[in-house]
Design a protein around this motif. Sequence first.
Motif, PDB file in Angstrom:
ATOM      1  N   GLU A 416       0.831  -1.206   0.000  1.00 46.92           N
ATOM      2  CA  GLU A 416       0.000   0.000   0.000  1.00 46.92           C
ATOM      3  C   GLU A 416       0.861   1.250   0.000  1.00 46.92           C
ATOM      4  N   LYS A 417       1.932   1.264   0.758  1.00 48.61           N
ATOM      5  CA  LYS A 417       2.804   2.430   0.805  1.00 48.61           C
ATOM      6  C   LYS A 417       3.514   2.633  -0.541  1.00 48.61           C
ATOM      7  N   GLN A 418       3.895   1.512  -1.207  1.00 42.99           N
ATOM      8  CA  GLN A 418       4.506   1.645  -2.536  1.00 42.99           C
ATOM      9  C   GLN A 418       3.536   2.274  -3.516  1.00 42.99           C
ATOM     10  N   ARG A 419       2.245   1.887  -3.409  1.00 43.12           N
ATOM     11  CA  ARG A 419       1.239   2.461  -4.305  1.00 43.12           C
ATOM     12  C   ARG A 419       1.095   3.962  -4.061  1.00 43.12           C
ATOM     13  N   LEU A 420       1.080   4.355  -2.788  1.00 47.07           N
ATOM     14  CA  LEU A 420       0.929   5.769  -2.450  1.00 47.07           C
ATOM     15  C   LEU A 420       2.143   6.574  -2.921  1.00 47.07           C
ATOM     16  N   GLY A 424       2.322   9.651  -5.745  1.00 44.12           N
ATOM     17  CA  GLY A 424       2.841  10.929  -5.274  1.00 44.12           C
ATOM     18  C   GLY A 424       2.179  11.431  -4.005  1.00 44.12           C
ATOM     19  N   LYS A 425       1.488  10.562  -3.317  1.00 42.45           N
ATOM     20  CA  LYS A 425       0.785  10.996  -2.100  1.00 42.45           C
ATOM     21  C   LYS A 425       1.692  10.986  -0.873  1.00 42.45           C
ATOM     22  N   ILE A 426       2.728  10.120  -0.883  1.00 43.09           N
ATOM     23  CA  ILE A 426       3.723  10.135   0.191  1.00 43.09           C
ATOM     24  C   ILE A 426       5.100   9.999  -0.442  1.00 43.09           C
ATOM     25  N   LYS A 427       6.134  10.341   0.313  1.00 40.36           N
ATOM     26  CA  LYS A 427       7.491  10.230  -0.185  1.00 40.36           C
ATOM     27  C   LYS A 427       8.032   8.840   0.083  1.00 40.36           C
ATOM     28  N   LYS A 428       8.936   8.404  -0.776  1.00 41.85           N
ATOM     29  CA  LYS A 428       9.547   7.100  -0.620  1.00 41.85           C
ATOM     30  C   LYS A 428      10.504   7.122   0.569  1.00 41.85           C
ATOM     31  N   MET A 474       3.932   2.984   9.715  1.00 47.54           N
ATOM     32  CA  MET A 474       3.041   4.136   9.706  1.00 47.54           C
ATOM     33  C   MET A 474       3.237   5.024   8.483  1.00 47.54           C
ATOM     34  N   ILE A 475       2.227   5.832   8.215  1.00 45.62           N
ATOM     35  CA  ILE A 475       2.278   6.852   7.163  1.00 45.62           C
ATOM     36  C   ILE A 475       2.359   8.210   7.849  1.00 45.62           C
ATOM     37  N   ASN A 476       3.464   8.893   7.655  1.00 44.05           N
ATOM     38  CA  ASN A 476       3.696  10.162   8.343  1.00 44.05           C
ATOM     39  C   ASN A 476       3.097  11.328   7.551  1.00 44.05           C
ATOM     40  N   ARG A 477       2.349  12.193   8.256  1.00 41.13           N
ATOM     41  CA  ARG A 477       1.707  13.348   7.615  1.00 41.13           C
ATOM     42  C   ARG A 477       2.134  14.654   8.280  1.00 41.13           C
ATOM     43  N   ASP A 478       3.340  14.652   8.845  1.00 37.22           N
ATOM     44  CA  ASP A 478       3.841  15.855   9.508  1.00 37.22           C
ATOM     45  C   ASP A 478       3.921  17.051   8.562  1.00 37.22           C
ATOM     46  N   ALA A 479       4.179  16.803   7.299  1.00 38.43           N
ATOM     47  CA  ALA A 479       4.347  17.905   6.348  1.00 38.43           C
ATOM     48  C   ALA A 479       3.075  18.731   6.191  1.00 38.43           C
ATOM     49  N   GLU A 480       1.940  18.194   6.596  1.00 34.02           N
ATOM     50  CA  GLU A 480       0.669  18.903   6.437  1.00 34.02           C
ATOM     51  C   GLU A 480       0.341  19.780   7.647  1.00 34.02           C
ATOM     52  N   ARG A 481       1.152  19.708   8.711  1.00 34.42           N
ATOM     53  CA  ARG A 481       0.900  20.534   9.895  1.00 34.42           C
ATOM     54  C   ARG A 481       1.208  22.003   9.602  1.00 34.42           C
ATOM     55  N   ILE A 482       0.479  22.889  10.257  1.00 34.28           N
ATOM     56  CA  ILE A 482       0.735  24.327  10.150  1.00 34.28           C
ATOM     57  C   ILE A 482       0.545  24.961  11.531  1.00 34.28           C
ATOM     58  N   PRO A 483       1.589  25.557  12.082  1.00 35.64           N
ATOM     59  CA  PRO A 483       1.418  26.219  13.382  1.00 35.64           C
ATOM     60  C   PRO A 483       0.772  27.598  13.238  1.00 35.64           C
ATOM     61  N   VAL A 550       1.845  13.759  13.225  1.00 36.55           N
ATOM     62  CA  VAL A 550       0.547  13.323  12.689  1.00 36.55           C
ATOM     63  C   VAL A 550       0.782  12.039  11.898  1.00 36.55           C
ATOM     64  N   LEU A 551       0.048  10.951  12.266  1.00 33.82           N
ATOM     65  CA  LEU A 551       0.320   9.646  11.661  1.00 33.82           C
ATOM     66  C   LEU A 551      -0.965   8.961  11.224  1.00 33.82           C
ATOM     67  N   ASP A 552      -0.882   8.353  10.054  1.00 33.89           N
ATOM     68  CA  ASP A 552      -1.999   7.579   9.499  1.00 33.89           C
ATOM     69  C   ASP A 552      -1.517   6.138   9.371  1.00 33.89           C
ATOM     70  N   SER A 553      -2.434   5.240   9.038  1.00 31.85           N
ATOM     71  CA  SER A 553      -2.048   3.834   8.887  1.00 31.85           C
ATOM     72  C   SER A 553      -2.823   3.212   7.733  1.00 31.85           C
ATOM     73  N   VAL A 554      -2.336   2.059   7.331  1.00 30.14           N
ATOM     74  CA  VAL A 554      -3.009   1.264   6.305  1.00 30.14           C
ATOM     75  C   VAL A 554      -4.088   0.433   6.982  1.00 30.14           C
ATOM     76  N   GLU A 555      -5.150   0.128   6.247  1.00 34.67           N
ATOM     77  CA  GLU A 555      -6.213  -0.702   6.797  1.00 34.67           C
ATOM     78  C   GLU A 555      -5.626  -2.011   7.321  1.00 34.67           C
ATOM     79  N   GLY A 556      -6.024  -2.357   8.540  1.00 36.08           N
ATOM     80  CA  GLY A 556      -5.508  -3.567   9.172  1.00 36.08           C
ATOM     81  C   GLY A 556      -4.583  -3.262  10.332  1.00 36.08           C
ATOM     82  N   LEU A 557      -4.062  -2.033  10.393  1.00 33.79           N
ATOM     83  CA  LEU A 557      -3.241  -1.610  11.523  1.00 33.79           C
ATOM     84  C   LEU A 557      -4.022  -0.528  12.276  1.00 33.79           C
ATOM     85  N   LEU A 558      -4.524  -0.885  13.444  1.00 38.36           N
ATOM     86  CA  LEU A 558      -5.385   0.017  14.200  1.00 38.36           C
ATOM     87  C   LEU A 558      -4.570   1.123  14.869  1.00 38.36           C
TER      88      LEU A 558
END
Length: 618
Positions: A416-420, A424-428, A474-483, A550-558
Amino acid sequence: MTGQQLKNSILQMAVQGKLVPQDPNDEPASVLLERIRKEKEQLIKEGKIKKEKNPSYIFRGADNLPYEKVGKNEPVCIADEVPFEIPESWEWVRLGNIFQHNTGKALNASNRTGSLLPYITTSNLYWDRFELGNLREMYFSENEIEKCTATKGDLLVCEGGDIGRAAIWMFDEDIRIQNHIHKLRSYTEVCTEVCIADEVPFEIPESWEWVRFSSIIELQSGQDMAPDKYNANGDGIPYITGASNIENGSVIINRWTEYGKAFAYKGDLLLTCKGTVGTMAILDEPQVHIARQIMAIRTTGEIGILYIQVVLETLVASLKAAAKSMIPGIAREDVLKSLLPLPPYAEQKRIVSKLSEIAQFVAMYSLRENALNRLYSSFPDQLRKSILQMAVQGKLIPQDPTDEPASVLLERIRAEKQRLVKEGKIKKDKHESVIFRRDNSHYEKLDGIERCIDDEIPFEIPDSWSWTRFGTAMINRDAERIPLSVGERSKLAKKYDYYGASGVIDKVDRFLFSKPLLLIGEDGANLLLRNKPIAFIAQGEYWVNNHAHVLDSVEGLLLEYVATYINAINLAPYVTGTAQPKMNQEKMNSILIPIPPTAEQFRIVHEVSCITSVIGHL
């Protein structure tokens, strides 16, 4: 029952004659009191102490109630004209026959002759008590002093306001009165107070007597010294200033003075009466000067000073509560008028001996109580941590052999991470990690290099589980944070949650995320102190600043399971800095995390939720 309550109970038993048995062969305390009175009379004759104007004498009447006699005469029975029947031991008398009457001086601001002296007004006189914290002063001539002075035993009555409000002036110090106060002074020494049953707090043995402290002690008040009147060089006599000079029943000396006036002597009981109230010690120095934060108590006759200390320990709380000042303290007059249950001298010594004997057991009880309280207070948190540890080690619930193994789930996460990445949704991941088992050991392949990581694995896990790095799972989404600064947020409507390192800290009028995501504190003391959960799930629509990962996950990892794991482990190895602790993304990604099968994750999260709910009610 707390250790202090146990101690109070023992002291209470001691001064009620219930701690040790009475010996019928003991000389009764009434004989002891008579000897004390004779000794005081001898001291008066020798000029060593002043004669008391109205000495206090307490005894049991025919009705078996305690009575107090002020002066030398017996209570007077009256049988004159009466509006109702009274007991046989009572008498009626006209007020004018037994009292001399005077009022005080009217305030005259222009009269400034005579002596400037304190006086009391109706604002100082209440039912059976005085409030002396706001005394005023005016000038009195010699004749006015004689007429307007109240002495111990005088009955003072309000003329106006709450008419008839009255109290007996029972203090040794004289006081002047203002013209709206009536002073009633008996022509002869009669009892101005008779029955004191309402003052006596408990029954005492037959061989004991109730006495006022003023009847059996001398009380020396302290006097402060100016800084230029004391020294730290050992010149003069010790100067005891307050509770800081008393520790564990011993006197600590660090100041001296050559200008002593308020003396305490060896064997006196020192009692702190201001600030830290109720600290006591028996003085072992020949002579010291005491500051006004200290009272020195010495006994007359066969009264054990250690027994006096026992009684005072039971009275400190009530004496402190009786103080009228905003600053905690014990008033001299409150000590002197307090009642003391006096046993025979031999029994006093037995009481003190018994208390000394059981003191070590009370202290031990207090230590055990404190340890138990610490256990009780920490038990829910410790239990919660233990439950989390068991959960993430696969020990909380049994494994189901039909569950799909975690290795299959990890393969789906990689795919799933390779597909993302392709989309271009996440960095390698530049340094992708793969952990596997071989020869019953754990290996990690990183950047094409394999190495054994057995020394990093913190505990054993079930066969159906797999270890992986946090960044791999995990899928890291820190880049989307804005203080947003405080100033920026203050201009926004309060609608959506604004998250920081430890949870919601504000609200804003916009949002960045609209799905459940895992937030983990990036910096702050909580990374080490762990006073709050460091990992939590954000719900709904919300904003996150740059102090929480900020962290997301693939289905199957709660996400709930991942939060449970992060909250269960020690993060100190992944934190940099002590003044400003921080767990950066690289450190967080390196955390080893055990992954259970998806079905077991659900069971773990459910079981932890149920158990922690119960723990929350402990």
